[in-house]
Design an enzyme around this catalytic site. Sequence first.
Site, mmCIF file in Angstrom:
data_model
loop_
_atom_site.group_PDB
_atom_site.id
_atom_site.type_symbol
_atom_site.label_atom_id
_atom_site.label_comp_id
_atom_site.label_asym_id
_atom_site.label_seq_id
_atom_site.Cartn_x
_atom_site.Cartn_y
_atom_site.Cartn_z
ATOM 1 N N LYS A 173 -6.071 -8.766 -0.473
ATOM 2 C CA LYS A 173 -6.928 -9.693 -1.201
ATOM 3 C C LYS A 173 -7.120 -10.973 -0.376
ATOM 4 O O LYS A 173 -7.871 -10.975 0.576
ATOM 5 C CB LYS A 173 -6.354 -9.948 -2.595
ATOM 6 C CG LYS A 173 -5.961 -8.658 -3.342
ATOM 7 C CD LYS A 173 -7.163 -7.847 -3.784
ATOM 8 C CE LYS A 173 -6.832 -6.426 -4.218
ATOM 9 N NZ LYS A 173 -5.871 -6.263 -5.280
ATOM 10 N N ASP A 217 4.614 -9.718 -8.978
ATOM 11 C CA ASP A 217 3.385 -9.501 -8.206
ATOM 12 C C ASP A 217 2.590 -10.811 -8.185
ATOM 13 O O ASP A 217 2.078 -11.261 -9.202
ATOM 14 C CB ASP A 217 2.566 -8.366 -8.846
ATOM 15 C CG ASP A 217 1.344 -7.990 -8.006
ATOM 16 O OD1 ASP A 217 0.800 -8.877 -7.299
ATOM 17 O OD2 ASP A 217 0.902 -6.826 -8.069
ATOM 18 N N ARG A 268 7.055 2.787 14.117
ATOM 19 C CA ARG A 268 6.922 2.814 12.660
ATOM 20 C C ARG A 268 7.571 1.589 12.004
ATOM 21 O O ARG A 268 7.158 1.157 10.938
ATOM 22 C CB ARG A 268 7.538 4.101 12.102
ATOM 23 C CG ARG A 268 7.157 4.333 10.643
ATOM 24 C CD ARG A 268 7.555 5.714 10.144
ATOM 25 N NE ARG A 268 8.971 5.914 10.131
ATOM 26 C CZ ARG A 268 9.612 6.913 10.741
ATOM 27 N NH1 ARG A 268 8.960 7.824 11.417
ATOM 28 N NH2 ARG A 268 10.922 7.011 10.673
ATOM 29 N N TYR A 323 -1.054 -4.399 -12.926
ATOM 30 C CA TYR A 323 -2.082 -3.736 -12.109
ATOM 31 C C TYR A 323 -2.048 -2.228 -12.408
ATOM 32 O O TYR A 323 -0.996 -1.590 -12.282
ATOM 33 C CB TYR A 323 -1.780 -4.042 -10.642
ATOM 34 C CG TYR A 323 -2.667 -3.369 -9.637
ATOM 35 C CD1 TYR A 323 -4.011 -3.696 -9.532
ATOM 36 C CD2 TYR A 323 -2.152 -2.421 -8.750
ATOM 37 C CE1 TYR A 323 -4.824 -3.089 -8.588
ATOM 38 C CE2 TYR A 323 -2.952 -1.813 -7.795
ATOM 39 C CZ TYR A 323 -4.289 -2.146 -7.729
ATOM 40 O OH TYR A 323 -5.089 -1.547 -6.789
HETATM 41 C C1 LIG Z 1 -5.100 -4.971 -5.494
HETATM 42 C C2 LIG Z 1 -3.794 -5.209 -6.141
HETATM 43 C C3 LIG Z 1 -2.663 -4.476 -5.774
HETATM 44 C C4 LIG Z 1 -2.715 -3.323 -4.791
HETATM 45 O O1 LIG Z 1 -3.117 -3.703 -3.524
HETATM 46 P P1 LIG Z 1 -3.807 -2.641 -2.517
HETATM 47 O O2 LIG Z 1 -3.729 -3.336 -1.223
HETATM 48 O O3 LIG Z 1 -5.183 -2.410 -3.032
HETATM 49 O O4 LIG Z 1 -2.963 -1.408 -2.563
HETATM 50 C C5 LIG Z 1 -1.458 -4.789 -6.375
HETATM 51 N N1 LIG Z 1 -1.372 -5.762 -7.293
HETATM 52 C C6 LIG Z 1 -2.446 -6.475 -7.675
HETATM 53 C C7 LIG Z 1 -2.279 -7.545 -8.699
HETATM 54 C C8 LIG Z 1 -3.682 -6.222 -7.118
HETATM 55 O O5 LIG Z 1 -4.746 -6.927 -7.521
#
Ligand SMILES: *Cc1c(COP(=O)(O)O)cnc(C)c1O
Length: 403
Positions: free
Chosen positions: A219, A194, A69, A122
């Site tokens: 992403k 972020d 884990r 987000y």
């Molecule tokens: C997509 C996204 C997230 C979350 O990511 P996941 O892998 O889909 O959980 C967080 N912050 C931003 C700015 C995003 O575009």
Amino acid sequence: MGESTGHKMKSRSKKPDTLLAHAGRDPARNFGVVNPPVYHASTIIHQTVADLEKAQKNRYGIDQVVYGRYGTPTTFALEQAVAALEGGSRAIAFCSGAAACYAAILAFVKAGDHVLVTDSVYGPVRGFCNGFLARFGVETTFYNPTIGEGIGAAIRDNTRVIYLESPGSLTFEIQDTRAIARLAKTRGIKTVFDNTWAAPLYCKPLALGCDVEVIAGTKYIVGHSDAMMGLAVANEENFLKVREAATLMGNHAAPDDCYLALRGLRTAGVRLKQHQAAALELAQWLTKRREVERVLHPALSNDPGHHLWKRDFTGASGLFSFVLKPGVQKRAIDILLDGLELFGMGFSWGGFESLLVPVYPEHLRTAVPWQDGPVLRVHAGLEDVDDLIADLDAGFKRLTAAL
Ligand SMILES: *Cc1c(COP(=O)(O)O)cnc(C)c1O
């Protein structure tokens, strides 16, 4: 990190494209194989009682393969590469970007505390604050993303975390990260940033003064729309807090997904150049359309956040939005979207394929209500931009015919 993928490169002295190619791998330890292998594991066998006891004392599985884990050498390779790239001392892989965002907040709060979160955050992070933190007695205030130094007035004695996302989700406001981080530091408040939009190659939030960087690796790092991944990066002290939160919540990033993220990372530099160029060309084309009120892209010279973007970013990614003229009816927008040939309609982004979705900031914003016309969000993929423009052009013709 350490024992399983200790590579020889002195990461700090290398440029980003070099780090992308080399960080987090060491062929000499893997029979000369270029990429680190995928280790699937739950149980880890320890050879002696002394080794077993050492593992048991390592509560968060740091620098040692202790239990599946907590990560295998595949996980550590990804974490090491991202830490090297982002100029943090440590990175943690998460099962999703959202899990990284939530753990980075939970690491620093307790009942009775207050957090400040950008109004352009987000969406699911807003849901986490309102629907989860609130139940444990942590209060959230959403602030205007363009507040800059004005954040001082929103800070309370019990504020523990300021959560930034720049540019913001859906509407792409750029924040004065340096001013906010500076003020936070003087008040002993942790800043979480972020950095998903910048891929994260084009912005370095830790260098701008933030304490923890979170990234949805789903992403651009994974880059192929086929795995979920989150990452958090920090210095040693903050890393330990986030790692503790991650461990206590049972976080685990799957080894196959860590491998895909590491593989995606190798080509992220070249992919981003094309995402960036295509998005800018589409954005500029859209500014000239009479159906479009304005384009929300910080790399455009007339964008309100452009000067801050130039100061704090070294590039732009493929994601931006545009606002249609007020009064365009949903029915006409649906006809534009339904007939698209190349742009897909779907959430997430950062893969090789282009996307176009209607988004609704008016349903989310509370600090500054969103009052502009309908918003469409574009992800420019790696297709030829002429074909993408032709697809949009045909869409606008359908829209106009339906008005
Ligand atoms: C997509 C996204 C997230 C979350 O990511 P996941 O892998 O889909 O959980 C967080 N912050 C931003 C700015 C995003 O575009």
